[in-house]
Design an enzyme around this catalytic site. Structure first.
Site, PDB file in Angstrom:
ATOM      1  N   PHE A 108       0.814  -1.225   0.000  1.00  0.00           N
ATOM      2  CA  PHE A 108       0.000   0.000   0.000  1.00  0.00           C
ATOM      3  C   PHE A 108       0.843   1.269   0.000  1.00  0.00           C
ATOM      4  O   PHE A 108       0.347   2.335   0.360  1.00  0.00           O
ATOM      5  CB  PHE A 108      -0.973   0.019   1.190  1.00  0.00           C
ATOM      6  N   ARG A 157       1.944  15.803  -5.589  1.00  0.00           N
ATOM      7  CA  ARG A 157       0.774  15.118  -6.129  1.00  0.00           C
ATOM      8  C   ARG A 157      -0.525  15.639  -5.506  1.00  0.00           C
ATOM      9  O   ARG A 157      -1.579  15.611  -6.139  1.00  0.00           O
ATOM     10  CB  ARG A 157       0.890  13.590  -5.980  1.00  0.00           C
ATOM     11  N   THR A 197       5.338  11.216 -11.289  1.00  0.00           N
ATOM     12  CA  THR A 197       5.571  12.604 -11.685  1.00  0.00           C
ATOM     13  C   THR A 197       7.061  12.876 -11.871  1.00  0.00           C
ATOM     14  O   THR A 197       7.434  13.843 -12.508  1.00  0.00           O
ATOM     15  CB  THR A 197       4.956  13.579 -10.666  1.00  0.00           C
ATOM     16  N   ALA A 225       2.569   4.129  -7.728  1.00  0.00           N
ATOM     17  CA  ALA A 225       1.911   5.047  -8.658  1.00  0.00           C
ATOM     18  C   ALA A 225       0.962   4.313  -9.610  1.00  0.00           C
ATOM     19  O   ALA A 225       0.725   4.771 -10.727  1.00  0.00           O
ATOM     20  CB  ALA A 225       2.948   5.864  -9.435  1.00  0.00           C
ATOM     21  N   GLU A 234      -4.409   2.716  -7.365  1.00  0.00           N
ATOM     22  CA  GLU A 234      -4.762   3.815  -6.476  1.00  0.00           C
ATOM     23  C   GLU A 234      -6.135   4.450  -6.716  1.00  0.00           C
ATOM     24  O   GLU A 234      -6.825   4.796  -5.749  1.00  0.00           O
ATOM     25  CB  GLU A 234      -3.698   4.926  -6.586  1.00  0.00           C
TER      26      GLU A 234
END
Lengths: 186, 782
Positions: free
Chosen positions: B245, B327, B459, B528, B730
């Site tokens: 996680f 983010r 990112t 991600a 996610e």
């Protein structure tokens, strides 16, 4: 230090081990002999009396299917069946299980056939990471045999001692429903 | 042997290709207890066990440290302190040198590892830890974001600013304005399998570390860095984790590094598996945020300008906080177009454990800020929040530029929300709930439908690459390895499906193997949501290289044009004849054709200029929406989620069964974050919620009573992703915002929906009750 009055420790909060005074690091001279039957096989162990049933199974019998999640009796990953009752093996000293009959996840399949609960967990994808699964399965067997699987609401309530952090709960409940019907038919 | 003889050579489809429901590859092992996690591996003879000694001060200089009693304790073999680290005493994942393996001279949070005991048994190591005598000179500390100096806070890393247009001027000119602050809590991962590392010393400077990690390459680099050896001396392997996680993206480094140091010092295998309290105390969590927001809007509810400041409790070091707070800003828009916007981050230094990645990685915190503004606008205008949401959705040809200047090219949120509104019967149920509440004094119901748009890609552009290794053996079976790790999300089976599809062989012909730095190097974290996108493509690339060689070979030897060679299920058509796949493989081997390939993939199209706050950081967006209904006992604040309806999309799903599990699980985990999971530090800076007894994780009994989860069957990825599927890890987590807003809606009914409840998260029963009391008071005063 900027501690204020509100920092007084609150008794209902779990104390960390480091909050407690140091214990003497002594090892007991005594070793206890424990006899139990694990998955139908008699088993004799010589153990430090403080050994939990969970550690006895994992470290001494070599059955690692039963998992250690929190080691506090709060997550359910260590659930096994002792004399027909689901039990948290991390909260039981092994010597208290002398002469008991213990079933772990490794003892469920017979003649290569999975237990109906095991098969149902596969059929319904009732897991993701799998770490809680042995505990969920043992708990589910207990839940069904206790008659606590009559409705979905019952299953959810009586399975609420087993955390699944991946939250595969919808599938776990569906699996238990299927297994219940199959076990009742059998 | 000769298993291939039993393969179906007439079938029109292979067993286990893409776009089919396949079980988790370890299903049978999970139910029989034979799936091996690191703690289940047989220990090498003489394995030693480590336990971390944690600080008992929150911010202090270490005045003296007497470990003599620890060293003398029964079973103790070695005790490590900062000075025993042979290489760098640092595991900062971003190279900031701000995160020691073991505290050196000062401690910066309560529970920071100061020393490490190595003993014959785990029990002996734990007992010996208690015998340390450490004296501290304590310093002032801050543990909460609200305590930080708002003008000049101490930060752990550089903040980010995103802006488009002149938000301040637009808000000032707007017919209506709203301003406020929101608190959103953190979250402990509570991976059921705790952190663990087993280090086995090898010859020369070598060490092999079995580490429960989502990022084996980083563990490799950290272990090498801490040992002061080249990366080539360190091999890191992980077959499966019992949950990650995000909590095993960087947090495994410490345990792996210490186990490796101890293994090299003692010449024995060393295992470190902290107990649950130590794990929850000493490892990072989801960041909690303090969000300041201001917006200008018109009488219809069109948002004209928005300003945000996202301040995060980062802890004592940067870890991944820069990317996490970035983010959050990237998702301050959720699915909404702001004509003018300015968003800034404040990654705050606090004397708490260094917070880290957790499913959504700041995105969820960003989105709840956006949703709070929607709620404020809706209440001020007396309109249904869904109407305000829809009014502000991104457009397709216009109104489609994000605060980071990327154009949204694949927007389908309108259709998703329209379909869910219909299938969940939202409008009728909203009327029914109003009628119910009018006749129910104590129990109030609430409903909310929230959208989500989540950007997919790391990112940090360089992380968007992946490798794979595929071997075809001469019996036609295939060995598959890639850089992705399995934590229960079903990555391994999805990538295997891709390889089976490519070769047109049954899935059980593809052997899934443990992730190891020795087979595929320089990998990115499995994070991600990128696992299948990146590793699926890399594995496909490897398989295609081998396939191309087989086609070249068949074309030459059989004298058939390449386009006349076709891979059919478990066989290959070469001109007019068909031969089993294994026959072609054998012929190719005999002709000395290489049957192994390393595959590679890098995500195209993405770029990001952080200085300018502008670029195309996301390859695409994933979309979904959820509608939740709750009932709240207004005398106690207790509540139930009565029903949740979800419509989510994963493009053309590689495996719907796996994706549905991710959606259901993500929603429930998100619900825990926004409702019952509360991290609580006391006035001494001690985390007091460090076990499931005090930290409430959703149980089977907490899931919505009625739970309708649908995977939309019509979307496909706008970009050429792996078989046009989309990421799933996610995004569904944020569907749980519907629960927070349904609670808000129920709470609002005590003041006739005239006052915005501004319900903060986690909306524990306590916080729900306090909000109800506040609303009643406000209502009474007006």
């Amino acid at each position: 230090m900027t501690a204020d009055a509100s920092s007084v420790s609150t008794p209902w909060m779990a104390l960390r081990d480091t909050d407690r005074p140091a214990e003497p690091a002594t090892r007991p001279d005594t070793v206890v002999a424990v006899d139990f039957i694990v998955n139908g096989k008699p088993c004799r162990l010589e153990l430090d009396p403080r050994t939990t049933l969970l550690d006895a199974l994992r470290d001494h019998v070599g059955l690692t299917g039963t998992k250690k999640g929190c080691d506090h009796g709060q997550c359910g990953a260590c659930t096994v069946i002792v004399n027909g009752r689901r039990t948290l093996s991390c909260l039981s000293f092994a010597q208290m299980n002398d002469r008991d009959e213990i079933t772990t996840v490794e003892g469920l399949a017979s003649d290569g056939r999975l237990h109906p609960v095991q098969q149902a967990f596969i059929d319904h994808d009732a897991f993701q990471c799998g770490y809680c699964t042995p505990g969920q399965i043992m708990s589910a067997i207990g839940c069904i045999s206790e008659g606590h699987a009559e409705t979905d609401a019952d299953i959810r309530e009586y399975m609420s001692g087993n955390i699944c952090r991946c939250a595969a709960y919808p599938n776990i409940v569906a699996a238990i429903r299927q297994a219940r019907d199959e076990m009742e038919r059998a | 042997m000769n298993k291939h003889a039993a393969l179906d050579l007439k079938s029109s489809r292979i067993a286990g290709g893409i776009h089919t429901d396949q079980r988790h590859d370890s299903a049978h092992k999970h139910v029989t207890g034979t799936a091996v996690y690191i703690d289940d591996m047989p220990e090498p003879a003489g394995t030693l066990h480590g336990c971390l000694g944690l600080s008992t001060a929150t911010h202090a200089t270490i005045r003296s440290m007497d470990l003599s009693a620890v060293r003398a304790a029964p079973g103790v073999v070695d005790v490590l302190t900062a000075k025993d680290i042979p290489g760098e005493n640092d595991i900062s994942p971003t190279g900031r040198h701000d995160e020691p393996v073991l505290a050196d001279g000062k401690v910066q949070f309560y529970g920071q590892p100061v020393f490490c005991v190595i003993a014959r048994t785990r029990e002996e190591a734990r007992r010996a830890c208690r015998l340390a005598k450490i004296e501290y000179d304590e310093h002032p500390f801050i543990t909460d974001a609200a305590e930080a100096d708002p003008k000049n806070p101490k930060l752990v890393t550089e903040p980010l600013t995103l802006k488009r247009g002149d938000a301040a001027a637009t808000i000032a000119r707007a017919p209506r304005r709203v301003k406020g602050q929101m608190r959103v809590g953190g979250q402990d991962h509570f991976y059921l399998e705790g952190q663990i590392a087993l280090a086995v010393p090898g010859e020369d400077r070598d060490v092999t570390v079995y580490s429960s990690t989502q990022h084996p390459s980083e563990v490799q680099h950290m272990v090498a860095h801490v040992l002061g050896v080249p990366n080539h001396a360190v091999t890191v392997e992980i077959r499966r984790m019992g949950g990650g996680f995000g909590g095993k993206e960087t947090q495994g480094n410490q345990f792996a590094a210490l186990a490796a140091v101890a293994a090299k010092r003692t010449g024995k295998a060393v295992k470190i598996r902290p107990d649950r309290d130590d794990d929850m105390t000493a490892t990072g969590k989801r960041h909690d945020f303090l969000i300041d927001y201001e917006a200008g809007y018109d009488d219809e509810g069109n948002i004209l300008g928005a300003e945000f400041r996202y301040a995060a409790r980062c802890g004592f070091s940067a870890d991944l906080s820069g990317a996490v707070t970035d983010r959050a800003l990237f998702h301050c828009d959720n699915a909404y177009y702001y004509p003018a916007v300015r968003a800034v981050s404040a990654p705050l230094y606090t004397n708490t454990v260094s917070n880290t990645a957790f499913r959504g990685f700041g995105g969820p915190q960003g989105m709840v800020g956006a949703e709070r503004i929607i709620d404020e606008v809706a209440f001020a205008l007396g309109k249904d929040p869904l109407e305000i949401r829809r009014r502000n959705f991104y457009g397709t040809d216009t109104r489609n530029v994000t605060p980071y200047h990327q154009t949204v090219e694949d927007n389908i949120i309108g259709r998703i929300v329209d379909e869910l509104e219909k299938s969940s019967d939202y409008q009728r149920r909203r009327r029914q709930i109003a009628a119910f509440n009018a006749n129910s004094d104590v129990v109030k119901r609430g409903i909310a439908l929230t959208p989500l748009k989540f950007g997919i890609s790391f990112t940090a552009t360089q992380f968007n690459q992946a490798g794979a290794l595929v071997h075809v053996y001469t019996d036609g079976s295939v060995h598959l390895n890639h850089g992705g790790t399995e934590m229960g999300q079903g990555l391994y089976v999805k990538v295997a499906q891709v390889v089976a599809e490519e070769f047109q062989i049954d899935l059980d012909q593809v052997k899934i193997t443990a992730t190891t730095t020795a087979k595929v190097p320089n990998t990115s974290a499995t994070a991600a949501s990128s696992g299948s996108d990146l590793n699926g493509m890399a594995a496909q690339n490897a398989a295609r290289q081998i396939k191309d060689r087989l086609i070249d070979f068949a074309s030459e030897t059989h004298g058939v044009a390449k386009d006349q060679i076709l891979f059919l299920p478990n066989r290959v058509r070469i001109g007019n004849q068909e031969i089993p796949f294994v026959e072609l493989v054998k012929q190719a081997y005999n002709a000395r054709v290489q049957l192994s390939a390393a595959g590679f993939y890098k995500t195209p199209k993405i770029h990001w200029d952080r200085e300018k706050g502008s670029g195309h950081p996301f390859y695409y967006f994933a979309y979904g929406a959820a509608c939740a209904e709750v009932s709240v006992d207004t005398l106690t604040g207790e509540y139930m989620v009565e029903r949740a309806d979800i419509l989510h999309e994963t493009g053309r799903s590689l495996n719907r069964a796996i994706d549905l599990g991710q959606i259901e699980g993500g929603f429930i985990q998100g619900m825990g974050w926004l409702t019952t999971e509360e991290l609580w530090w006391d006035g001494k800076g001690r985390l007091r919620t460090h076990a499931p007894s005090t930290y409430k994780i959703p149980l089977a009994s907490d899931r919505p009573k009625i739970f309708n989860v649908t995977l939309a069957d019509w979307p496909e990825a706008h970009e050429p992703t792996i078989h046009r599927s989309k990421a799933v890890g996610e995004p569904p987590f944020m569907l749980a915002m519907s629960v927070l807003h349904a609670l808000s809606d129920a709470v609002a009914s005590v003041a006739d929906h005239k006052v915005c409840p501004c319900l903060d998260a986690p909306a524990t029963p306590e916080r729900v009750l306090m909000t109800i009391e506040r609303l009643r008071k406000t209502r009474a005063e007006h």
